[in-house]
Design a protein around this motif. Structure first.
Motif, PDB file in Angstrom:
ATOM      1  N   GLU A   1     -71.131 -38.551 -22.866  1.00  0.00           N
ATOM      2  CA  GLU A   1     -70.881 -39.495 -21.746  1.00  0.00           C
ATOM      3  C   GLU A   1     -72.373 -39.724 -20.908  1.00  0.00           C
ATOM      4  OE1 GLU A   1     -67.450 -41.549 -20.209  1.00  0.00           O
ATOM      5  OE2 GLU A   1     -68.098 -41.416 -22.906  1.00  0.00           O
ATOM      6  N   THR A   2     -73.098 -38.192 -20.395  1.00  0.00           N
ATOM      7  CA  THR A   2     -74.253 -38.262 -19.343  1.00  0.00           C
ATOM      8  C   THR A   2     -75.133 -38.506 -20.533  1.00  0.00           C
ATOM      9  OG1 THR A   2     -74.233 -36.264 -19.815  1.00  0.00           O
ATOM     10  CG2 THR A   2     -72.881 -37.118 -17.884  1.00  0.00           C
ATOM     11  N   GLN A   3     -75.160 -38.365 -21.638  1.00  0.00           N
ATOM     12  CA  GLN A   3     -76.136 -38.508 -22.744  1.00  0.00           C
ATOM     13  C   GLN A   3     -77.580 -36.953 -21.499  1.00  0.00           C
ATOM     14  OE1 GLN A   3     -77.363 -40.760 -25.257  1.00  0.00           O
ATOM     15  NE2 GLN A   3     -75.348 -40.601 -25.618  1.00  0.00           N
ATOM     16  N   GLN A   4     -76.765 -36.163 -21.289  1.00  0.00           N
ATOM     17  CA  GLN A   4     -77.295 -34.286 -21.232  1.00  0.00           C
ATOM     18  C   GLN A   4     -76.706 -33.734 -21.901  1.00  0.00           C
ATOM     19  OE1 GLN A   4     -77.298 -35.555 -17.247  1.00  0.00           O
ATOM     20  NE2 GLN A   4     -79.818 -35.330 -16.722  1.00  0.00           N
ATOM     21  N   THR A   5     -77.623 -32.825 -22.027  1.00  0.00           N
ATOM     22  CA  THR A   5     -76.712 -31.612 -22.194  1.00  0.00           C
ATOM     23  C   THR A   5     -76.293 -30.689 -21.545  1.00  0.00           C
ATOM     24  OG1 THR A   5     -78.551 -30.039 -21.624  1.00  0.00           O
ATOM     25  CG2 THR A   5     -78.455 -31.216 -23.915  1.00  0.00           C
ATOM     26  N   ILE A   6     -75.063 -29.883 -21.306  1.00  0.00           N
ATOM     27  CA  ILE A   6     -75.226 -28.851 -19.983  1.00  0.00           C
ATOM     28  C   ILE A   6     -75.907 -27.855 -19.524  1.00  0.00           C
ATOM     29  CG2 ILE A   6     -73.375 -27.286 -19.783  1.00  0.00           C
ATOM     30  CD1 ILE A   6     -71.417 -29.917 -20.712  1.00  0.00           C
ATOM     31  N   SER A   7     -76.526 -28.146 -20.112  1.00  0.00           N
ATOM     32  CA  SER A   7     -77.922 -27.173 -19.329  1.00  0.00           C
ATOM     33  C   SER A   7     -78.839 -28.031 -18.747  1.00  0.00           C
ATOM     34  CB  SER A   7     -79.202 -26.359 -20.380  1.00  0.00           C
ATOM     35  OG  SER A   7     -78.290 -25.405 -21.280  1.00  0.00           O
ATOM     36  N   GLU A   8     -78.613 -29.413 -18.693  1.00  0.00           N
ATOM     37  CA  GLU A   8     -79.640 -29.823 -18.441  1.00  0.00           C
ATOM     38  C   GLU A   8     -78.851 -31.012 -17.142  1.00  0.00           C
ATOM     39  OE1 GLU A   8     -82.834 -32.512 -22.166  1.00  0.00           O
ATOM     40  OE2 GLU A   8     -80.580 -33.086 -21.754  1.00  0.00           O
TER      41      GLU A   8
ATOM     42  N   GLU B   1     -67.186 -32.246 -14.492  1.00  0.00           N
ATOM     43  CA  GLU B   1     -66.283 -31.359 -14.934  1.00  0.00           C
ATOM     44  C   GLU B   1     -64.632 -31.999 -14.827  1.00  0.00           C
ATOM     45  OE1 GLU B   1     -66.069 -27.003 -17.030  1.00  0.00           O
ATOM     46  OE2 GLU B   1     -65.818 -26.743 -14.831  1.00  0.00           O
ATOM     47  N   ARG B   2     -64.451 -31.567 -13.536  1.00  0.00           N
ATOM     48  CA  ARG B   2     -63.363 -31.976 -12.892  1.00  0.00           C
ATOM     49  C   ARG B   2     -63.161 -33.433 -12.940  1.00  0.00           C
ATOM     50  NH1 ARG B   2     -60.821 -33.723  -8.231  1.00  0.00           N
ATOM     51  NH2 ARG B   2     -58.638 -32.083  -7.542  1.00  0.00           N
ATOM     52  N   GLN B   3     -64.078 -34.390 -12.987  1.00  0.00           N
ATOM     53  CA  GLN B   3     -63.759 -36.226 -12.880  1.00  0.00           C
ATOM     54  C   GLN B   3     -63.502 -36.191 -14.034  1.00  0.00           C
ATOM     55  OE1 GLN B   3     -63.483 -37.848 -11.016  1.00  0.00           O
ATOM     56  NE2 GLN B   3     -63.663 -39.793 -12.325  1.00  0.00           N
ATOM     57  N   MET B   4     -63.984 -35.508 -15.412  1.00  0.00           N
ATOM     58  CA  MET B   4     -63.770 -35.484 -16.842  1.00  0.00           C
ATOM     59  C   MET B   4     -61.213 -35.339 -16.386  1.00  0.00           C
ATOM     60  SD  MET B   4     -65.322 -34.509 -20.110  1.00  0.00           S
ATOM     61  CE  MET B   4     -64.732 -32.728 -18.965  1.00  0.00           C
ATOM     62  N   LEU B   5     -62.025 -34.340 -16.156  1.00  0.00           N
ATOM     63  CA  LEU B   5     -60.541 -33.375 -16.757  1.00  0.00           C
ATOM     64  C   LEU B   5     -59.508 -34.206 -16.200  1.00  0.00           C
ATOM     65  CD1 LEU B   5     -58.968 -30.814 -17.861  1.00  0.00           C
ATOM     66  CD2 LEU B   5     -59.317 -30.302 -15.546  1.00  0.00           C
ATOM     67  N   HIS B   6     -59.570 -34.552 -15.518  1.00  0.00           N
ATOM     68  CA  HIS B   6     -59.151 -35.895 -14.923  1.00  0.00           C
ATOM     69  C   HIS B   6     -58.206 -37.262 -15.417  1.00  0.00           C
ATOM     70  CE1 HIS B   6     -56.922 -34.610 -10.864  1.00  0.00           C
ATOM     71  NE2 HIS B   6     -58.662 -33.612 -10.607  1.00  0.00           N
ATOM     72  N   GLU B   7     -60.209 -37.662 -16.511  1.00  0.00           N
ATOM     73  CA  GLU B   7     -59.642 -38.975 -16.710  1.00  0.00           C
ATOM     74  C   GLU B   7     -59.202 -38.149 -18.226  1.00  0.00           C
ATOM     75  OE1 GLU B   7     -64.098 -40.486 -14.779  1.00  0.00           O
ATOM     76  OE2 GLU B   7     -64.086 -40.217 -17.722  1.00  0.00           O
ATOM     77  N   LEU B   8     -59.141 -37.202 -18.925  1.00  0.00           N
ATOM     78  CA  LEU B   8     -58.989 -36.657 -20.143  1.00  0.00           C
ATOM     79  C   LEU B   8     -57.191 -36.793 -20.247  1.00  0.00           C
ATOM     80  CD1 LEU B   8     -61.536 -34.025 -21.898  1.00  0.00           C
ATOM     81  CD2 LEU B   8     -60.931 -36.800 -22.488  1.00  0.00           C
TER      82      LEU B   8
END
Ligand code: S3P
Length: 176
Positions: free
Chosen positions: A43-50, A64-71
């Motif tokens: 979704e972000t086109q970035q790695t978790i490290s980035e 992470e929280r926002q995505m959890l809600h969406e999922l």
């Protein structure tokens, strides 16, 4: 599993095998699989490290929280493997317990986790700075002590020793 749609969430510490087991479990249940971190990366086109580097850990936790809600707020069936920290921030674990049909904690011993994590630690920003296996063992021990109370809210816990992913999936299927 009584409710519908079927949403099975796998939780557990980094290196506990959530992604491998989640994929196999989804195949057995014949429903889609979502790896939450991979989803966020695409979704972000970035790695978790980035994301950690640019936004800091708090920035990552908010995304992470926002995505959890969406999922969890969609009506589609799926198996979701969550990042190891996801259940332990904000009110995430309560939301997971409320929305998922079933929550499964993969409980892996510290020595096994450390062996797995030591090899690939540079991809995981939370442990990338740790420079010896002894320090990693100490870190994981303390970290799990903090996180286990969240993980243990899960109604299903699978204790993992030497089982293969297929054996773990069979164990999970018997408990769903
Ligand atoms: C984290 C675990 C990672 C990822 C991020 C933070 C954690 O996921 O979400 O690096 O805090 O435990 P995995 O559990 O899939 O490694």
């Amino acid at each position: 599993m009584a409710n519908s749609p079927t949403i099975v969430v796998l939780i557990g510490y980094m290196g506990s095998g959530k992604s491998v087991v989640g994929q196999l479990l989804a195949k057995q249940l014949n429903i889609p699989f979502v790896d939450a971190d991979a989803h966020l990366e695409s979704e972000t086109q970035q790695t978790i490290s980035e994301i950690f580097n640019q936004k800091g850990e708090l920035g990552f936790r908010k995304m992470e929280r926002q995505m959890l809600h969406e999922l969890l707020n969609t009506s589609s069936e799926k198996v979701i493997s969550l990042g190891g920290g996801a259940p332990c921030y904000f009110d995430n674990m309560n939301i997971i317990l409320d929305k998922a049909t079933q929550v499964v904690y993969l409980d892996v011993s510290i020595p096994v986790l450390v062996d797995r994590l030591w090899l690939g630690k540079n991809h995981r920003p939370v442990i990338a700075h740790i420079d010896s296996k002894e320090s990693l063992t100490e870190f994981v021990g303390k970290h799990l002590f903090e996180r286990r109370p969240f993980y243990r809210k899960s109604p299903i816990a699978i204790t993992i020793n030497m089982q293969t992913p297929d054996e773990i999936v069979s164990k999970i299927l018997k408990k769903l």
